[in-house]
Design a protein around this motif. Structure first.
Motif, PDB file in Angstrom:
ATOM      1  N   THR A 155       0.820  -1.206   0.000  1.00  0.00           N
ATOM      2  CA  THR A 155       0.000   0.000   0.000  1.00  0.00           C
ATOM      3  C   THR A 155       0.859   1.263   0.000  1.00  0.00           C
ATOM      4  O   THR A 155       0.370   2.340   0.300  1.00  0.00           O
ATOM      5  CB  THR A 155      -0.976   0.013   1.196  1.00  0.00           C
ATOM      6  OG1 THR A 155      -0.235  -0.071   2.423  1.00  0.00           O
ATOM      7  CG2 THR A 155      -1.974  -1.126   1.109  1.00  0.00           C
ATOM      8  N   ALA A 156       2.148   1.119  -0.311  1.00  0.00           N
ATOM      9  CA  ALA A 156       2.991   2.287  -0.550  1.00  0.00           C
ATOM     10  C   ALA A 156       2.611   2.885  -1.903  1.00  0.00           C
ATOM     11  O   ALA A 156       2.395   2.161  -2.873  1.00  0.00           O
ATOM     12  CB  ALA A 156       4.465   1.903  -0.533  1.00  0.00           C
ATOM     13  N   ALA A 157       2.526   4.211  -1.964  1.00  0.00           N
ATOM     14  CA  ALA A 157       2.076   4.889  -3.185  1.00  0.00           C
ATOM     15  C   ALA A 157       3.274   5.520  -3.899  1.00  0.00           C
ATOM     16  O   ALA A 157       3.981   6.349  -3.327  1.00  0.00           O
ATOM     17  CB  ALA A 157       1.045   5.960  -2.838  1.00  0.00           C
ATOM     18  N   LEU A 158       3.472   5.133  -5.143  1.00  0.00           N
ATOM     19  CA  LEU A 158       4.593   5.678  -5.905  1.00  0.00           C
ATOM     20  C   LEU A 158       4.292   5.629  -7.395  1.00  0.00           C
ATOM     21  O   LEU A 158       3.375   4.926  -7.841  1.00  0.00           O
ATOM     22  CB  LEU A 158       5.876   4.892  -5.611  1.00  0.00           C
ATOM     23  CG  LEU A 158       5.935   3.426  -6.021  1.00  0.00           C
ATOM     24  CD1 LEU A 158       7.374   3.023  -6.315  1.00  0.00           C
ATOM     25  CD2 LEU A 158       5.370   2.520  -4.918  1.00  0.00           C
ATOM     26  N   ARG A 159       5.060   6.390  -8.140  1.00  0.00           N
ATOM     27  CA  ARG A 159       4.937   6.364  -9.595  1.00  0.00           C
ATOM     28  C   ARG A 159       5.697   5.143 -10.095  1.00  0.00           C
ATOM     29  O   ARG A 159       6.925   5.131 -10.121  1.00  0.00           O
ATOM     30  CB  ARG A 159       5.503   7.648 -10.191  1.00  0.00           C
ATOM     31  CG  ARG A 159       4.724   8.884  -9.796  1.00  0.00           C
ATOM     32  CD  ARG A 159       5.339  10.144 -10.379  1.00  0.00           C
ATOM     33  NE  ARG A 159       4.652  11.340  -9.909  1.00  0.00           N
ATOM     34  CZ  ARG A 159       5.029  12.581 -10.159  1.00  0.00           C
ATOM     35  NH1 ARG A 159       6.124  12.800 -10.899  1.00  0.00           N
ATOM     36  NH2 ARG A 159       4.349  13.602  -9.687  1.00  0.00           N
ATOM     37  N   TYR A 160       4.955   4.168 -10.493  1.00  0.00           N
ATOM     38  CA  TYR A 160       5.572   2.888 -10.852  1.00  0.00           C
ATOM     39  C   TYR A 160       4.655   2.143 -11.804  1.00  0.00           C
ATOM     40  O   TYR A 160       3.479   1.896 -11.503  1.00  0.00           O
ATOM     41  CB  TYR A 160       5.810   2.043  -9.599  1.00  0.00           C
ATOM     42  CG  TYR A 160       6.680   0.829  -9.806  1.00  0.00           C
ATOM     43  CD1 TYR A 160       8.046   0.879  -9.553  1.00  0.00           C
ATOM     44  CD2 TYR A 160       6.140  -0.376 -10.248  1.00  0.00           C
ATOM     45  CE1 TYR A 160       8.859  -0.225  -9.734  1.00  0.00           C
ATOM     46  CE2 TYR A 160       6.936  -1.492 -10.439  1.00  0.00           C
ATOM     47  CZ  TYR A 160       8.293  -1.414 -10.176  1.00  0.00           C
ATOM     48  OH  TYR A 160       9.079  -2.517 -10.356  1.00  0.00           O
ATOM     49  N   ASN A 161       5.190   1.786 -12.946  1.00  0.00           N
ATOM     50  CA  ASN A 161       4.456   1.033 -13.957  1.00  0.00           C
ATOM     51  C   ASN A 161       4.946  -0.412 -13.933  1.00  0.00           C
ATOM     52  O   ASN A 161       6.126  -0.664 -14.145  1.00  0.00           O
ATOM     53  CB  ASN A 161       4.690   1.671 -15.334  1.00  0.00           C
ATOM     54  CG  ASN A 161       3.930   0.970 -16.450  1.00  0.00           C
ATOM     55  OD1 ASN A 161       3.280  -0.044 -16.230  1.00  0.00           O
ATOM     56  ND2 ASN A 161       4.022   1.508 -17.648  1.00  0.00           N
ATOM     57  N   SER A 169       8.821   0.949 -18.702  1.00  0.00           N
ATOM     58  CA  SER A 169       8.194   0.799 -17.388  1.00  0.00           C
ATOM     59  C   SER A 169       9.243   0.657 -16.297  1.00  0.00           C
ATOM     60  O   SER A 169      10.363   0.184 -16.533  1.00  0.00           O
ATOM     61  CB  SER A 169       7.268  -0.418 -17.371  1.00  0.00           C
ATOM     62  OG  SER A 169       8.009  -1.622 -17.467  1.00  0.00           O
ATOM     63  N   GLU A 170       8.855   1.066 -15.085  1.00  0.00           N
ATOM     64  CA  GLU A 170       9.777   0.952 -13.958  1.00  0.00           C
ATOM     65  C   GLU A 170      10.160  -0.485 -13.672  1.00  0.00           C
ATOM     66  O   GLU A 170      11.300  -0.761 -13.256  1.00  0.00           O
ATOM     67  CB  GLU A 170       9.173   1.604 -12.715  1.00  0.00           C
ATOM     68  CG  GLU A 170       9.236   3.115 -12.684  1.00  0.00           C
ATOM     69  CD  GLU A 170       8.156   3.791 -13.522  1.00  0.00           C
ATOM     70  OE1 GLU A 170       8.181   5.032 -13.637  1.00  0.00           O
ATOM     71  OE2 GLU A 170       7.286   3.082 -14.080  1.00  0.00           O
ATOM     72  N   VAL A 171       9.228  -1.422 -13.866  1.00  0.00           N
ATOM     73  CA  VAL A 171       9.575  -2.814 -13.592  1.00  0.00           C
ATOM     74  C   VAL A 171      10.678  -3.298 -14.537  1.00  0.00           C
ATOM     75  O   VAL A 171      11.572  -4.051 -14.131  1.00  0.00           O
ATOM     76  CB  VAL A 171       8.332  -3.735 -13.640  1.00  0.00           C
ATOM     77  CG1 VAL A 171       7.811  -3.923 -15.063  1.00  0.00           C
ATOM     78  CG2 VAL A 171       8.633  -5.086 -12.998  1.00  0.00           C
ATOM     79  N   ARG A 172      10.657  -2.827 -15.774  1.00  0.00           N
ATOM     80  CA  ARG A 172      11.720  -3.192 -16.720  1.00  0.00           C
ATOM     81  C   ARG A 172      13.025  -2.464 -16.382  1.00  0.00           C
ATOM     82  O   ARG A 172      14.117  -3.037 -16.534  1.00  0.00           O
ATOM     83  CB  ARG A 172      11.270  -2.875 -18.144  1.00  0.00           C
ATOM     84  CG  ARG A 172      10.173  -3.797 -18.675  1.00  0.00           C
ATOM     85  CD  ARG A 172      10.714  -5.152 -19.081  1.00  0.00           C
ATOM     86  NE  ARG A 172      11.547  -5.073 -20.267  1.00  0.00           N
ATOM     87  CZ  ARG A 172      11.111  -5.260 -21.516  1.00  0.00           C
ATOM     88  NH1 ARG A 172       9.828  -5.553 -21.738  1.00  0.00           N
ATOM     89  NH2 ARG A 172      11.941  -5.187 -22.534  1.00  0.00           N
ATOM     90  N   VAL A 173      12.931  -1.218 -15.933  1.00  0.00           N
ATOM     91  CA  VAL A 173      14.140  -0.500 -15.519  1.00  0.00           C
ATOM     92  C   VAL A 173      14.776  -1.216 -14.336  1.00  0.00           C
ATOM     93  O   VAL A 173      16.004  -1.363 -14.266  1.00  0.00           O
ATOM     94  CB  VAL A 173      13.818   0.961 -15.165  1.00  0.00           C
ATOM     95  CG1 VAL A 173      15.068   1.667 -14.628  1.00  0.00           C
ATOM     96  CG2 VAL A 173      13.287   1.708 -16.376  1.00  0.00           C
ATOM     97  N   GLY A 174      13.945  -1.687 -13.396  1.00  0.00           N
ATOM     98  CA  GLY A 174      14.471  -2.438 -12.270  1.00  0.00           C
ATOM     99  C   GLY A 174      15.178  -3.709 -12.703  1.00  0.00           C
ATOM    100  O   GLY A 174      16.235  -4.064 -12.153  1.00  0.00           O
TER     101      GLY A 174
END
Length: 391
Positions: A155-161, A169-174
């Motif tokens: 339930t942490a809120a952040l700009r993340y795709n 997307s952020e998941v791919r950057v990660g």
């Protein structure tokens, strides 16, 4: 390379079909990893019961099929069905083998969640404290003011795709930051650099936002709370105490930071042993490994009806998420971990059944609703009338 390795993988294609069918069983040949030690304890003995489920007809989202048809249709690498210490059903396909580790993907998150419970019980982790209390480096990031509870329950809120198909997307950057994919110019240099650069998106604690980076933050918090590197922490608190037969490993970035959200690899039987520990209220051989109340709190779930997941929500409209576990809210009291490409740890307390399924599906989100129906049906087919512990 022998004949069974006809489809070699590279960093550029190991997450894509058909290379993933080889790669998910050989992660250590492709990525940097750190050992999660099993220690010197005697492996928990599992007896083979020899139940023949292949031709058993089970419900699926499309109607029904045999178990064998379901396994073939969903690119299964391995399946273990356990009740008590009896292996009721076990199959391996292709590159998979009983002594070969397979990447768990986001089932890794569920192991992190139970490790957190151990530290809470020790009194060294406060779920009401902010992330920045433990990791000051994250104070100005999206996570600085989030509580550990926000991180545990997503339930942490952040700009993340979390779009696995979008290279931006952020998941791919990660993925690229840790070394799971070839780097792009300007990508963060490692997991910690990636996490510190994520930006907030509103108040925390108000909505469910499934985000892989959140588990990497949790692992960083756990390391600081325990004063131990994450692989060693998992080994000491979980893996060496469940009767595992083999070490597990976790993939790392070039400086050794673990990819806690998805990077653990383990054998199917050892993951089943972990599931057995959870289903037994955290007890192994009379020793409390995971706090029983933490497990029961996990089963009770989180915020009501928080799952916007289009696949799981269609099957479990009352589902929730708690402590890095999915809680479908069904009559069996099920809880499960799920990973992309078809990795599952399915626990049915009513029927005392543990199911581990490793897969190499063509697309990250393939078959999620089908698995939710079929694994529940397999548990029902083999399960006893009553489980070993209640709500």
């Amino acid at each position: 390379m022998n004949a069974s390795q006809e489809v070699p993988a590279t960093l550029a294609n190991w997450l894509e079909p058909p290379s993933n069918r080889w790669a998910f069983n050989h992660v250590e040949r492709l990525l940097d990893t750190a050992v999660i030690p099993r220690g010197r304890t005697r492996p928990r003995r599992l007896a083979a019961a020899g139940t023949r489920l292949d031709e058993t007809v089970i419900a699926t989202t499309g109607g029904s099929s045999t178990v064998a048809e379901f396994l073939a249709r969903t690119a299964t690498d391995a399946i273990v069905v356990l009740r008590g210490d009896q292996v009721l059903f076990e199959r391996y396909y292709g590159e998979a083998a009983p002594d070969r580790r397979h990447v768990l993907m986001s089932v890794s998150k569920s192991i992190a969640g139970m490790t957190a419970g151990c530290l809470v019980d020790d009194g060294i982790l406060d779920v009401s404290a902010t992330v920045a209390t433990y990791v000051p480096e994250l104070a100005s990031s999206a996570y600085g003011t989030a509580t550990v509870r926000d991180v545990l329950d997503m339930t942490a809120a952040l700009r993340y795709n979390q779009d696995y198909d979008d290279p931006r997307s952020e998941v791919r950057v990660g993925d690229r930051a840790v070394g799971w994919r070839p780097r792009h110019s300007g990508d963060p240099d490692g997991v910690h650099a990636f996490l510190t650069g994520l930006e907030p998106d509103g108040p925390h604690g108000r909505r469910f936002q499934y985000c892989s980076a959140t588990t990497d933050v949790l692992a960083w918090v756990l390391e600081r709370a325990a004063g131990l590197p994450y692989p060693r922490l998992l080994g000491e608190r979980i893996w060496s105490r469940i009767g595992a037969e083999h070490d597990a490993v976790v993939s790392t970035d070039p400086v050794g930071t673990p990819y806690a959200c998805a990077g653990i690899s383990a054998t199917a039987r050892d993951l089943a042993r972990f599931g057995r520990c959870v289903l037994d209220g955290g007890v192994v051989d009379g020793v409390q490994v995971i706090p029983e109340e933490w497990i029961h709190a996990t089963r009770r779930g989180g915020l009501a009806a928080v799952l916007p997941d289009r696949d799981l929500g269609s099957i479990h409209p009352n589902g929730t998420y708690r402590n890095q576990w999915w809680i479908p809210g069904d009559s069996a009291g099920t809880l499960f971990g799920i990973g992309i490409f078809g990795q599952y740890l399915w626990l049915d307390p009513e029927r005392d059944v543990v199911i581990v399924k490793f897969s190499s599906l063509p697309h990250p989100r393939d078959g999620r609703s089908e698995h939710a129906v079929a694994l529940a049906a397999i548990a029902e087919a083999v399960g006893s009338e009553h489980g070993t512990w209640g709500a």
